[in-house]
Design a protein around this motif. Structure first.
Motif, PDB file in Angstrom:
ATOM      1  N   VAL A  78       1.015  -0.952   0.068  1.00  0.00           N
ATOM      2  CA  VAL A  78      -0.267  -0.091   0.235  1.00  0.00           C
ATOM      3  C   VAL A  78       1.078   0.886   0.054  1.00  0.00           C
ATOM      4  CG1 VAL A  78      -1.582   1.799   1.401  1.00  0.00           C
ATOM      5  CG2 VAL A  78      -2.003  -0.727   1.200  1.00  0.00           C
ATOM      6  N   ILE A  79       0.430   2.190  -0.826  1.00  0.00           N
ATOM      7  CA  ILE A  79       1.650   3.058  -0.806  1.00  0.00           C
ATOM      8  C   ILE A  79       0.286   4.792  -0.738  1.00  0.00           C
ATOM      9  CG2 ILE A  79       2.153   5.027  -2.538  1.00  0.00           C
ATOM     10  CD1 ILE A  79       3.780   2.099  -3.745  1.00  0.00           C
ATOM     11  N   ILE A  80       0.597   5.793   0.350  1.00  0.00           N
ATOM     12  CA  ILE A  80      -0.265   6.680   0.553  1.00  0.00           C
ATOM     13  C   ILE A  80       0.471   7.808   0.024  1.00  0.00           C
ATOM     14  CG2 ILE A  80      -2.149   7.392   2.567  1.00  0.00           C
ATOM     15  CD1 ILE A  80      -1.856   5.465   3.187  1.00  0.00           C
ATOM     16  N   ASP A  81      -0.414   8.840  -1.189  1.00  0.00           N
ATOM     17  CA  ASP A  81       0.604  10.031  -0.657  1.00  0.00           C
ATOM     18  C   ASP A  81      -0.267  10.991  -0.816  1.00  0.00           C
ATOM     19  OD1 ASP A  81       2.621  12.205  -2.169  1.00  0.00           O
ATOM     20  OD2 ASP A  81       4.369  10.998  -0.902  1.00  0.00           O
ATOM     21  N   TYR A 126      13.885   3.511  -4.738  1.00  0.00           N
ATOM     22  CA  TYR A 126      12.705   2.837  -5.848  1.00  0.00           C
ATOM     23  C   TYR A 126      11.075   3.235  -6.940  1.00  0.00           C
ATOM     24  CZ  TYR A 126      10.259  -0.892  -9.127  1.00  0.00           C
ATOM     25  OH  TYR A 126      10.353  -1.702  -9.973  1.00  0.00           O
ATOM     26  N   LEU A 127      10.686   3.263  -5.397  1.00  0.00           N
ATOM     27  CA  LEU A 127       9.352   4.117  -6.190  1.00  0.00           C
ATOM     28  C   LEU A 127       9.219   5.325  -6.310  1.00  0.00           C
ATOM     29  CD1 LEU A 127       7.537   2.495  -2.856  1.00  0.00           C
ATOM     30  CD2 LEU A 127       6.999   1.270  -4.823  1.00  0.00           C
ATOM     31  N   LEU A 128      10.131   5.982  -5.933  1.00  0.00           N
ATOM     32  CA  LEU A 128       9.481   7.293  -6.465  1.00  0.00           C
ATOM     33  C   LEU A 128      10.404   7.426  -7.702  1.00  0.00           C
ATOM     34  CD1 LEU A 128      11.086   9.446  -3.117  1.00  0.00           C
ATOM     35  CD2 LEU A 128       9.040   9.882  -4.267  1.00  0.00           C
ATOM     36  N   GLY A 129      10.719   6.538  -8.107  1.00  0.00           N
ATOM     37  CA  GLY A 129      12.370   6.208  -9.821  1.00  0.00           C
ATOM     38  C   GLY A 129      10.940   6.147 -10.974  1.00  0.00           C
ATOM     39  N   LEU A 130       9.873   5.543 -10.143  1.00  0.00           N
ATOM     40  CA  LEU A 130       9.009   4.742 -11.250  1.00  0.00           C
ATOM     41  C   LEU A 130       7.870   5.498 -11.796  1.00  0.00           C
ATOM     42  CD1 LEU A 130       7.615   1.706  -9.157  1.00  0.00           C
ATOM     43  CD2 LEU A 130       9.555   1.736 -11.447  1.00  0.00           C
ATOM     44  N   LYS A 131       7.865   7.412 -11.302  1.00  0.00           N
ATOM     45  CA  LYS A 131       6.697   8.360 -11.529  1.00  0.00           C
ATOM     46  C   LYS A 131       6.763   8.008 -12.758  1.00  0.00           C
ATOM     47  CE  LYS A 131       5.407  13.426 -10.544  1.00  0.00           C
ATOM     48  NZ  LYS A 131       5.851  13.882  -9.997  1.00  0.00           N
ATOM     49  N   LEU A 163       2.396  11.316  -8.943  1.00  0.00           N
ATOM     50  CA  LEU A 163       2.943  10.572  -8.355  1.00  0.00           C
ATOM     51  C   LEU A 163       2.441   8.975  -8.037  1.00  0.00           C
ATOM     52  CD1 LEU A 163       5.941   9.788  -6.988  1.00  0.00           C
ATOM     53  CD2 LEU A 163       5.394   9.898  -5.053  1.00  0.00           C
ATOM     54  N   VAL A 164       1.713   8.546  -7.348  1.00  0.00           N
ATOM     55  CA  VAL A 164       1.076   7.925  -6.935  1.00  0.00           C
ATOM     56  C   VAL A 164       0.140   7.340  -8.206  1.00  0.00           C
ATOM     57  CG1 VAL A 164      -0.589   6.526  -5.911  1.00  0.00           C
ATOM     58  CG2 VAL A 164       0.173   8.379  -5.352  1.00  0.00           C
TER      59      VAL A 164
END
Length: 259
Positions: free
Chosen positions: A104-107, A158-163, A112-113
């Motif tokens: 789960v990712i929350i922002d 890693y997740l930030l780089g997927l945007k 970004l999400v």
């Protein structure tokens, strides 16, 4: 960005559970459930016209053991990504039974999400492998998130780089995905008010019907009583009539006068 991972350890008391990933190391990954957005009412965005107005529970949007990626918008001014049933190949081999990862990712950053959602939607296999590479068994926690063993990135990095990493308009969604949806959260307050109004309207109708039935019963009862009285006069009425008749037939006593 808030990140929650659900997986399991090897010990019997380390079955599937959520951990919040606040950083590297055991102490920065406490056992903690994500916010309870699972009970949220939602509408499916970009759905067929017949389905576009349907308000359903979030949990109705995916099935158990279904590889899903769901993007929930406008949840308390935040955006949520849920990815389910990611295989943990290496740990499955060690454990001897199926191990899976859920994330789960929350922002507050919609772009970004949504960027991560698009990447997962079109690159499921690569995402699944990278998440697996970040997780390993841990004696204390059951499992722990570590730097990716291939490129030394933390999970957040890693997740930030997927945007902006996916040119998704030129691709078809990954064949491994069984379910993907973009959802719009319906605020709980509005949902409650709507139902309260419906409930009050329904209650008002029931009250009107009840009053009408009571009046009808009263009218019918009075009518029946009157009819019965006409057909079968009461004992008091009979006695009254007999008394009246006796008075009509009464004669004064004879007076005997002495001469």
């Amino acid at each position: 960005m808030d990140i929650y991972i659900q997986s399991c350890g090897i010990a019997s008391d380390q079955d599937f559970h959520w951990r919040k990933i606040e950083g590297e190391g055991e102490d920065k990954q406490p056992k903690k459930d994500p916010p309870n957005f699972f009970s949220t009412k939602v509408k499916i965005e970009k759905a067929k016209e017949a389905e576009s107005q349907n308000i359903i529970p979030f949990t109705d949007c995916f099935e158990q053991k279904e590889r899903s990626v769901l993007f929930l918008k406008d949840y308390n001014a935040k955006y949520i990504l849920l990815v389910t049933e990611l295989k943990a190949i290496e740990r499955t081999k060690i454990y001897g039974r199926g191990v899976r990862n859920f994330i789960v990712i929350i922002d507050t950053d919609k772009d970004l999400v949504q960027g991560i959602y698009n990447y997962v939607k079109y690159n499921w296999g690569a995402f699944e492998k990278q998440i697996d590479n970040h997780i390993k068994f841990n004696e204390k926690n059951g499992f722990i998130i570590d730097k990716d063993k291939f490129n030394d990135l933390t999970l957040k990095e890693y997740l930030l780089g997927l945007k902006d990493k996916t040119d998704f308009e030129k691709q078809n969604p990954s064949t491994e995905i069984e379910n993907y949806k973009e959802l719009i959260a319906i605020p709980q307050l509005n949902w409650g008010e709507t139902n309260i109004k419906k409930l009050n309207k329904s209650n008002n109708s029931l009250i009107i019907i009840a009053v009408f039935l009571i009046l009808l019963v009263v009218i019918v009862t009075i009518t029946l009583v009157k009819k019965q009285n006409q057909e079968n006069p009461s004992q008091s009425q009979i006695q009254k009539e007999e008394t009246c008749q006796t008075m009509i037939n009464w004669h004064p006593p004879c007076l005997y006068l002495k001469s």
